[in-house]
Design a protein around this motif. Sequence first.
Motif, PDB file in Angstrom:
ATOM      1  N   ARG A  13      49.451  33.579  38.400  1.00 42.53           N
ATOM      2  CA  ARG A  13      48.534  34.502  39.069  1.00 42.53           C
ATOM      3  C   ARG A  13      48.607  35.933  38.061  1.00 42.53           C
ATOM      4  O   ARG A  13      47.551  36.559  37.660  1.00 42.53           O
ATOM      5  N   ALA A  14      49.782  36.340  37.815  1.00 46.81           N
ATOM      6  CA  ALA A  14      49.887  37.412  36.999  1.00 46.81           C
ATOM      7  C   ALA A  14      49.055  37.384  35.595  1.00 46.81           C
ATOM      8  O   ALA A  14      48.500  38.380  34.899  1.00 46.81           O
ATOM      9  N   TRP A  15      49.245  36.168  34.937  1.00 51.37           N
ATOM     10  CA  TRP A  15      48.636  36.013  33.699  1.00 51.37           C
ATOM     11  C   TRP A  15      47.213  35.972  33.860  1.00 51.37           C
ATOM     12  O   TRP A  15      46.437  36.217  32.975  1.00 51.37           O
ATOM     13  N   LEU A  16      46.840  35.113  34.977  1.00 50.95           N
ATOM     14  CA  LEU A  16      45.221  34.736  34.871  1.00 50.95           C
ATOM     15  C   LEU A  16      44.381  35.687  35.782  1.00 50.95           C
ATOM     16  O   LEU A  16      43.054  35.743  35.302  1.00 50.95           O
ATOM     17  N   PRO A  57      43.777  38.818  36.226  1.00 54.15           N
ATOM     18  CA  PRO A  57      42.855  39.748  35.836  1.00 54.15           C
ATOM     19  C   PRO A  57      41.563  39.439  35.277  1.00 54.15           C
ATOM     20  O   PRO A  57      40.569  39.785  35.072  1.00 54.15           O
ATOM     21  N   THR A  58      42.054  38.247  34.449  1.00 54.14           N
ATOM     22  CA  THR A  58      40.815  37.612  33.488  1.00 54.14           C
ATOM     23  C   THR A  58      39.933  37.351  34.547  1.00 54.14           C
ATOM     24  O   THR A  58      38.609  37.305  34.360  1.00 54.14           O
TER      25      THR A  58
END
Lengths: 256, 250
Positions: free
Chosen positions: B89-92, B94-95
């Motif tokens: 969730r943290a990595w994806l 915002p994109t």
Amino acid sequence: MRSILDRLGWRGWVLPLTLLVLAEAAMRIHPVESDALARPTDVLNALAQGIANGSVLRLSAQTLAAALAGLALGGGLGLAAGIWFGLSRAASDAASLSVELLRPVPSVALIPLSMLVFGFGFRMEIAVIAFTCFWPMLLLSQAAVRNVEPRLLEVARVLGFAWWERVLKLILPAALPRIFVAFRLCVGIALVVAVTTEIAANPQGLGYALMNAQQSLRPDLMFAMLLWIGLLGWGLGAGLLLLQRAWFRHSLAQQP
Amino acid sequence: MKTRAIVSSVSVSVALLALWGVIAKLEWISPIFLPGPAATWQSLSDGLRHGELLHLTLGTVERMAYGWALASLIGIALGALIGISPLLRAWLQPTLELIRPLPASAIVPVAIAFIGLSPAMVLIVIAFGAVWPVLLATTHGFANIEPRLHEVGRVLRLSPLAFIVKVGLPNAMPDALAGMRLSLTVSLILAIVGEMLASQEGLGLAILQAARSFRSADLFAGVVLLGAIGFVSNSLLGMAERRALKWKQI
């Protein structure tokens, strides 16, 4: 929201930025002549040029004018009907079948009809947007009015208010927070429908410019317009959300 | 009371239909723009009986259904992964948040540039536009699993996949189904836009051509059919939703 952003932190930005840098680097090392790809810097360049020569502003004004006019027309009618149906169970019962039958008509199905009646231009776009905005505004404002504390209506009866006094002095102020939420949603819908109408048929505004850029094989301009449309929608939505938080924080506290 | 509401709502609808008929009959609005209910019905029944309209309707429904199914599959799969894993969730997220607000129809020119005017292009646009409601709802459903269920999963030594299938999916189902209903509406809209822009055979293209050649009765028949598709598909999914979620209502 704030805390989520803080918690997510920098990691969220890694993926989009890496992709952009990779695309830029790859296209610098291997220059491609493509109808579909453009270097991110070229895209930014095209956008900056469009802003500098005023064309982006002119196109945005066309799209926004149509979106807001359509919203004013359809949303206004929807609000009036919504307040009426919210106050009168008999009226909403009587209209329910008609609403259920008309509401599922997809907005874009009206583009050809509107084109036939009005030709190209603002009027056809406004008509499609108005039809689309009418239904959510109707249903949401009806729900907002139903949600008004019934004892307020009793007070109005005791005070001997006329119907317009009831609406202006009690119902509207009490239902305003939820009506504003409906308005915010409808602004987003209006913008999407405006762009869609322009892409599909109407030769004006941002949507047409986007389509035109693709057809004249200018991927940099195409992505620039896409980026701008995204920024515009995002900015409008964020701005209205800020206003909503500032004005109605307390009354909407129990809602997401 | 209940029957009175039904009677009044039916009579209002009939009155509106009659009003339409009167306006068309007296030609307050030129018949070039506004055919009467009778002419619309004529065009509708002729078109359905002689096959052409039925064929177009099936084309649009098929496009909508495939795009929607694709969007639902991707949305639920991706939503499950993102919802279950805070790291992902943290990595994806915002994109995804950056891409999500784009109007789906604005993707059409980009898709045309990459894929060209083909059925696959329309399908991809539908899937792209319709994936968001399912994705968001499923993510939400998975992210809000009762913490004690996580503990139960650990105690039972469920593998991550087993946890997703046995605990996560049933838990996220109400959210996901609501999202799928929303994305069905989006799918129909994008199927129509895609047909108009990519000249794919279907009702969307048919009504555009009817408008261009001033065949207003055919245009109205097409709009009525599209409304019927929206109405029927939404009602069916609403029924399925109530059925599937029966266990939730005690």
